[in-house]
Design a protein around this motif. Structure first.
Motif, PDB file in Angstrom:
ATOM      1  N   LYS A   1      35.172  80.839  55.003  1.00  0.00           N
ATOM      2  CA  LYS A   1      33.885  81.444  55.337  1.00  0.00           C
ATOM      3  C   LYS A   1      33.004  81.398  54.100  1.00  0.00           C
ATOM      4  CE  LYS A   1      33.715  85.048  58.134  1.00  0.00           C
ATOM      5  NZ  LYS A   1      33.760  86.450  58.643  1.00  0.00           N
ATOM      6  N   ILE A   2      31.781  80.912  54.280  1.00  0.00           N
ATOM      7  CA  ILE A   2      30.834  80.853  53.172  1.00  0.00           C
ATOM      8  C   ILE A   2      29.531  81.547  53.556  1.00  0.00           C
ATOM      9  CG2 ILE A   2      31.755  78.759  52.109  1.00  0.00           C
ATOM     10  CD1 ILE A   2      29.515  77.166  53.539  1.00  0.00           C
ATOM     11  N   SER A   3      28.812  81.952  52.528  1.00  0.00           N
ATOM     12  CA  SER A   3      27.496  82.544  52.698  1.00  0.00           C
ATOM     13  C   SER A   3      26.478  81.608  52.049  1.00  0.00           C
ATOM     14  CB  SER A   3      27.452  83.921  52.022  1.00  0.00           C
ATOM     15  OG  SER A   3      26.152  84.457  52.082  1.00  0.00           O
ATOM     16  N   LEU A   4      25.403  81.325  52.766  1.00  0.00           N
ATOM     17  CA  LEU A   4      24.356  80.428  52.267  1.00  0.00           C
ATOM     18  C   LEU A   4      23.072  81.207  52.036  1.00  0.00           C
ATOM     19  CD1 LEU A   4      24.754  77.683  55.045  1.00  0.00           C
ATOM     20  CD2 LEU A   4      25.859  77.690  52.822  1.00  0.00           C
TER      21      LEU A   4
ATOM     22  N   GLY B   1      22.804  82.844  55.626  1.00  0.00           N
ATOM     23  CA  GLY B   1      23.617  82.394  56.744  1.00  0.00           C
ATOM     24  C   GLY B   1      25.077  82.538  56.375  1.00  0.00           C
ATOM     25  N   VAL B   2      25.903  82.897  57.347  1.00  0.00           N
ATOM     26  CA  VAL B   2      27.340  82.975  57.154  1.00  0.00           C
ATOM     27  C   VAL B   2      27.963  81.978  58.116  1.00  0.00           C
ATOM     28  CG1 VAL B   2      29.396  84.432  57.314  1.00  0.00           C
ATOM     29  CG2 VAL B   2      27.245  85.396  56.478  1.00  0.00           C
TER      30      VAL B   2
ATOM     31  N   ILE C   1      27.986  71.054  55.417  1.00  0.00           N
ATOM     32  CA  ILE C   1      27.260  72.164  56.036  1.00  0.00           C
ATOM     33  C   ILE C   1      25.888  72.319  55.397  1.00  0.00           C
ATOM     34  CG2 ILE C   1      27.255  74.678  56.330  1.00  0.00           C
ATOM     35  CD1 ILE C   1      30.352  74.444  56.655  1.00  0.00           C
ATOM     36  N   VAL C   2      25.835  72.269  54.077  1.00  0.00           N
ATOM     37  CA  VAL C   2      24.558  72.358  53.360  1.00  0.00           C
ATOM     38  C   VAL C   2      23.636  71.212  53.794  1.00  0.00           C
ATOM     39  CG1 VAL C   2      23.468  72.176  51.084  1.00  0.00           C
ATOM     40  CG2 VAL C   2      25.485  73.628  51.390  1.00  0.00           C
ATOM     41  N   ASP C   3      24.184  70.000  53.871  1.00  0.00           N
ATOM     42  CA  ASP C   3      23.379  68.839  54.301  1.00  0.00           C
ATOM     43  C   ASP C   3      22.822  69.025  55.700  1.00  0.00           C
ATOM     44  OD1 ASP C   3      23.763  67.523  51.906  1.00  0.00           O
ATOM     45  OD2 ASP C   3      25.393  66.243  52.657  1.00  0.00           O
TER      46      ASP C   3
ATOM     47  N   VAL D   1      18.985  75.064  50.757  1.00  0.00           N
ATOM     48  CA  VAL D   1      20.080  75.978  50.476  1.00  0.00           C
ATOM     49  C   VAL D   1      20.178  76.109  48.966  1.00  0.00           C
ATOM     50  CG1 VAL D   1      22.571  76.402  50.664  1.00  0.00           C
ATOM     51  CG2 VAL D   1      21.319  75.338  52.572  1.00  0.00           C
ATOM     52  N   ASN D   2      19.893  77.322  48.456  1.00  0.00           N
ATOM     53  CA  ASN D   2      19.882  77.562  47.019  1.00  0.00           C
ATOM     54  C   ASN D   2      21.231  77.949  46.451  1.00  0.00           C
ATOM     55  OD1 ASN D   2      17.124  77.065  46.693  1.00  0.00           O
ATOM     56  ND2 ASN D   2      16.622  79.150  47.333  1.00  0.00           N
ATOM     57  N   GLU D   3      22.032  78.629  47.249  1.00  0.00           N
ATOM     58  CA  GLU D   3      23.310  79.126  46.730  1.00  0.00           C
ATOM     59  C   GLU D   3      24.339  79.151  47.849  1.00  0.00           C
ATOM     60  OE1 GLU D   3      25.026  82.981  44.266  1.00  0.00           O
ATOM     61  OE2 GLU D   3      22.961  82.984  44.965  1.00  0.00           O
ATOM     62  N   VAL D   4      25.567  78.778  47.497  1.00  0.00           N
ATOM     63  CA  VAL D   4      26.696  78.834  48.428  1.00  0.00           C
ATOM     64  C   VAL D   4      27.778  79.678  47.765  1.00  0.00           C
ATOM     65  CG1 VAL D   4      28.450  77.521  49.665  1.00  0.00           C
ATOM     66  CG2 VAL D   4      26.178  76.529  49.310  1.00  0.00           C
TER      67      VAL D   4
END
Length: 126
Positions: A50-53, A90-91, A104-106, A119-122
């Motif tokens: 699980k990531i947070s964007l 976003g999660v 996912i970022v792309d 997307v600045n930070e993951v």
């Protein structure tokens, strides 16, 4: 001869009924196989992460946040996606055996031709 006609008729009916059931069974099995196989090895266990964007460029909840959430949710390998317009985050919960963080970022950054969202930070999320 009187007995032969009903027996022949019964055999014909049995053949048609059994062929009809076999056809339905085969089509159901093919549906299951087609839903389960997408070219990847089915025996690999899911490795959920699980990531947070942090997402810049969203200007509204319905047009931006819901569009991003919908696009991510429909992506193979993504189990869950939630985009919060207010917090600009976003999660995403995903199977890292099927899709990477970079992919996912792309996906987010390519929505609407790649001109709107960044997307600045993951970060890893819990």
């Amino acid at each position: 001869m009187k007995i032969l006609k009903p027996v022949v008729l019964l055999i014909i009916v049995c053949v048609f009924v059994s062929c009809g059931n076999e056809s339905k069974t085969n089509s159901r099995n093919n549906d299951v196989l087609s839903h389960n196989s997408d070219g990847n090895n089915e025996n690999i266990a899911a490795n959920l992460e699980k990531i947070s964007l942090e997402i810049d460029g969203m200007t509204c909840e319905i047009g931006c946040a819901r569009t991003i959430q919908s696009k991510l949710s429909k992506t193979k390998g993504v189990k869950m996606a939630e985009v919060d317009f207010e917090n600009k985050t976003g999660v995403v919960e995903f199977d890292s055996n099927r899709i990477t963080e970079d992919e996912i970022v792309d996906i987010v950054e390519q929505i609407a031709g790649g001109d709107l969202y960044k997307v600045n930070e993951v970060k890893k999320a819990e």
